[in-house]
Design an enzyme around this catalytic site. Sequence first.
Site, PDB file in Angstrom:
ATOM      1  CB  ILE A 135      59.659   7.696  23.545  1.00 45.17           C
ATOM      2  CG1 ILE A 135      60.559   8.895  23.225  1.00 45.17           C
ATOM      3  CG2 ILE A 135      58.551   7.558  22.528  1.00 45.17           C
ATOM      4  CD1 ILE A 135      61.301   8.753  21.895  1.00 45.17           C
ATOM      5  CB  SER A 136      58.714  11.890  27.538  1.00 47.12           C
ATOM      6  OG  SER A 136      58.787  11.198  28.756  1.00 47.12           O
ATOM      7  CD  GLN A 137      52.997  16.094  25.094  1.00 49.47           C
ATOM      8  OE1 GLN A 137      52.544  15.585  26.120  1.00 49.47           O
ATOM      9  NE2 GLN A 137      52.493  17.185  24.558  1.00 49.47           N
TER      10      GLN A 137
END
Length: 213
Positions: A63-65
């Site tokens: 899950i992206s920053q």
Amino acid sequence: MKDTFKQQGKRRQLVDSLKQKGIKDNSLLEAINRVPRHLFMESSFEDFAYQDKAFPIAEGQTISQPFTVAFQTELMQVKKGDKILEIGTGSGYQTAVLCELGAIVYSIERQQKLFKSTKRFLEKLGYRPKHLSFGDGYKGLPDYAPFDKIIVTAGAPFVPKPLMAQLKIGGRMVIPVGEDPQIMTLFVRTAKDKFDKHTFGEFRFVPLLEDKN
């Protein structure tokens, strides 16, 4: 599936940190403030959900920053009703942010187990993208083109020509290009055969994979 006052408070702190890092789009910040990121993560990471960091999810993906999500989304200049193609559904977090902004979202995920679980999960939360599909992100969704905006949420070693072709004239595509790290790149289609290119520094993404599994 709880969203407590404590988590809501942490989310507001996250939004404040994104402002300090240069995110200016108020509609986008409000959308991020509404999306319960902790629900998109494994329970063991829940306490860290509102740190500005990427975390692992299923099938070797991440899950992206939040800053990366905000940065890519801000570059697209999303307007309500925009028809957006997302390459890499992943956890569904970016999808949810786009839905909160009023976009009409078409999304592709290559990992079949992740595709199935994320589709069920988004429905449970009440997010309803226009179309979710399991397939090869390099090919896009030609049957639904053209798109106002395209966002690629994995590192592409090169810019896929089918995606360029599916972008509307006047449309914007945001894609991290390269091996490791990638260069965040914005393409603006100004004519049938003309694209303006802008670059925005180094980011790190999981690779964009070809072929269905």
